[in-house]
Scaffold this motif. Structure first.
Motif, PDB file in Angstrom:
ATOM      1  N   VAL A 178       0.835  -1.205   0.000  1.00 35.95           N
ATOM      2  CA  VAL A 178       0.000   0.000   0.000  1.00 35.95           C
ATOM      3  C   VAL A 178       0.867   1.252   0.000  1.00 35.95           C
ATOM      4  CG1 VAL A 178      -1.792   1.283   1.207  1.00 35.95           C
ATOM      5  CG2 VAL A 178      -1.868  -1.215   1.186  1.00 35.95           C
ATOM      6  N   TYR A 179       1.926   1.249   0.790  1.00 36.22           N
ATOM      7  CA  TYR A 179       2.815   2.415   0.834  1.00 36.22           C
ATOM      8  C   TYR A 179       3.587   2.587  -0.476  1.00 36.22           C
ATOM      9  CZ  TYR A 179       2.006   3.265   5.797  1.00 36.22           C
ATOM     10  OH  TYR A 179       1.425   3.572   7.000  1.00 36.22           O
ATOM     11  N   ARG A 180       3.634   1.555  -1.282  1.00 36.23           N
ATOM     12  CA  ARG A 180       4.326   1.665  -2.567  1.00 36.23           C
ATOM     13  C   ARG A 180       3.363   2.023  -3.706  1.00 36.23           C
ATOM     14  NH1 ARG A 180       9.438   0.362  -3.889  1.00 36.23           N
ATOM     15  NH2 ARG A 180       9.966  -0.017  -6.080  1.00 36.23           N
ATOM     16  N   TYR A 181       2.180   1.356  -3.738  1.00 38.16           N
ATOM     17  CA  TYR A 181       1.280   1.504  -4.883  1.00 38.16           C
ATOM     18  C   TYR A 181      -0.031   2.221  -4.547  1.00 38.16           C
ATOM     19  CZ  TYR A 181       4.477  -2.113  -6.561  1.00 38.16           C
ATOM     20  OH  TYR A 181       5.603  -2.829  -6.906  1.00 38.16           O
ATOM     21  N   GLY A 182      -0.222   2.597  -3.299  1.00 32.16           N
ATOM     22  CA  GLY A 182      -1.415   3.344  -2.901  1.00 32.16           C
ATOM     23  C   GLY A 182      -1.362   4.786  -3.367  1.00 32.16           C
ATOM     24  N   PRO A 183      -2.314   5.617  -2.957  1.00 38.65           N
ATOM     25  CA  PRO A 183      -2.413   6.991  -3.477  1.00 38.65           C
ATOM     26  C   PRO A 183      -1.200   7.871  -3.196  1.00 38.65           C
ATOM     27  CG  PRO A 183      -3.942   6.621  -1.649  1.00 38.65           C
ATOM     28  CD  PRO A 183      -3.414   5.293  -2.036  1.00 38.65           C
ATOM     29  N   ASN A 184      -0.494   7.609  -2.114  1.00 37.94           N
ATOM     30  CA  ASN A 184       0.714   8.382  -1.807  1.00 37.94           C
ATOM     31  C   ASN A 184       1.954   7.501  -1.893  1.00 37.94           C
ATOM     32  OD1 ASN A 184      -0.659  10.898  -1.089  1.00 37.94           O
ATOM     33  ND2 ASN A 184      -1.435   9.758   0.681  1.00 37.94           N
ATOM     34  N   GLY A 185       1.882   6.514  -2.766  1.00 35.77           N
ATOM     35  CA  GLY A 185       2.917   5.497  -2.828  1.00 35.77           C
ATOM     36  C   GLY A 185       4.256   5.976  -3.340  1.00 35.77           C
ATOM     37  N   SER A 186       5.302   5.326  -2.857  1.00 34.86           N
ATOM     38  CA  SER A 186       6.660   5.665  -3.276  1.00 34.86           C
ATOM     39  C   SER A 186       6.887   5.369  -4.753  1.00 34.86           C
ATOM     40  CB  SER A 186       7.670   4.887  -2.421  1.00 34.86           C
ATOM     41  OG  SER A 186       7.465   3.485  -2.544  1.00 34.86           O
TER      42      SER A 186
END
Length: 418
Positions: A178-186
């Motif tokens: 999620v932290y990679r491909y979510g709305p604010n993802g890296s």
């Protein structure tokens, strides 16, 4: 990125007989069944995202003579707006730590493929490629996050695939996704030139009520993992939707096993089914049975997605003899028939969308039945379009009221005028 074991331990009897036994003979003569078999009238265009495609097998086989980007482009031209793919946890995190002997033995070049995620070496390379290529074409992705790595694998006493030994590592992997491909993802920050199509739905495993994917009885241990997954996803992206692992076979009975566990209902936002039946009318009956079960459980407004809909053209070709196997012409006829039914009943079913299984199959002689389910076939290292492809494309574009899609799944280049 492959859904392994398609067709494993599946119930194969006629659905009409099953319903008569389970609900009484009158179940087939009432208005619910009559609606599924009725003539389908023209309906308004289906909403964006209604039409999806499962992808596995040759689509992600590096030795197959095809380009993932080209195949995704062809999907878009065929009216596909979303792709459902297995996000393989075991492949992304095969080693528990950087001191794992397996990781230590890698070459320096191989080690460069891994990123530290909470101390776990993680290879995002194939997922990055898929997400980037899909986003450039406006396709959303429904990831089915599954397959436990050996270092967190618990034996499946039912004889199937291992499941997480502890739910915490699985939850941490979901957080990383999620932290990679979510709305604010890296991923988006590292690739500003790629169109942002963040992943907002996350499916927790596949077919947990099937012994191949989860030890039975499944509900208690599955909900334990689901609870950890829900917490991880919602913390990383409060607006994300947690999608229940697709239920199959007697799905309308299995859903009750989940609801009976205290607090389970609050752990998911969407229910999904993989319903394989002989006829298009019985697909609709299957979905109606699931909706009726949700109503009975007091959750009439729970959204539903059919995440695997299929007719393998495996008749006379595969050693697996499911009653829904058919010929290539039968596959095309069934697809042509079911598409308008899905559109006509989507509101009454609370159906958000469907995914056809699958885009392309490896049709080597004697393969498992579901290898013949594709709209395309890989035969002798040649990609062959089956009759089902043109039928699917024509039917789907009709549902979307679009003659021709642009290079983006979200944009119709030539709408059908009323």
């Amino acid at each position: 990125m492959r859904f392994a074991g398609r067709g494993a331990l599946r119930w194969t009897g006629p659905l009409a007989i099953l319903v008569a036994v389970h609900f009484g003979a009158g179940a087939l003569g009432g208005p619910v069944f009559a609606r599924t078999a009725a003539t389908v009238e023209p309906v308004a265009a289906v909403p964006q995202g209604f039409v999806g495609m499962d992808g596995d097998g040759p689509l992600f086989d590096p030795t197959a003579p095809l380009s993932l980007g080209n195949q995704l482009t062809q999907m878009v031209a065929g009216g596909v707006q979303s792709v459902r793919v297995a996000f393989d946890w075991a492949a992304a995190q095969p080693y528990e730590s950087f001191s794992d002997p397996g990781y230590v033995a890698l070459t320096p070049a191989q080690k460069l493929e891994y990123t530290p995620v909470g101390g776990v070496p993680t290879d995002f390379t194939p997922l990055d490629q898929l997400v980037g290529l899909a986003s450039q074409r406006g396709l959303t992705i429904l990831p089915t996050v599954m397959y436990a790595p050996g270092w967190d694998a618990k034996h499946n006493h039912s004889g199937g695939l291992p499941i997480p030994s502890s739910s915490a590592p699985y939850a941490r992997f979901l957080s990383a996704l999620v932290y990679r491909y979510g709305p604010n993802g890296s991923f988006w920050k590292a690739n500003p030139g790629i169109r942002r199509v963040p992943i907002r739905r996350w499916q927790i495993w596949n077919e947990p009520n099937l012994a191949y994917y989860w030890p039975q009885p499944f509900a208690s241990s599955y909900v334990t993992v689901l609870r950890a997954a829900h917490a991880a996803i919602k913390q990383a992206d409060p607006g994300a939707q947690v999608v229940l692992g697709a239920l199959t076979n007697f799905a309308w009975k299995s859903i009750g096993q989940i609801y009976r566990i205290r607090g389970a209902r609050s752990l998911f936002d969407i229910v999904t089914v993989n319903g394989f039946t002989k006829t298009p009318a019985h697909v609709m009956l299957y979905l109606r049975l699931m909706r009726n079960a949700l109503v009975h459980l007091g959750d009439a407004n729970m959204p539903l997605i059919d995440t695997e809909l299929s007719w393998p053209s495996a008749l006379g070709k595969s050693p697996q003899h499911w009653d829904f196997n058919t010929t290539e012409s039968g596959q095309a006829r069934n697809i042509a028939a079911v598409l308008p039914m899905l559109a006509a009943q989507r509101v009454s079913l609370g159906l958000l969308g469907f995914y056809y299984y699958t885009w392309i199959g490896d049709e080597a002689p004697g393969s498992p039945a579901f290898d013949y389910a594709g709209l395309l076939a890989l035969r002798n290292r040649r990609v062959v379009a089956k009759p089902a492809l043109s039928v699917f494309t024509k039917g789907v574009l009709g549902l979307e009221q679009c003659r021709r899609v642009s290079n983006l799944a979200t944009r119709c280049a030539e709408p059908i005028k009323p």
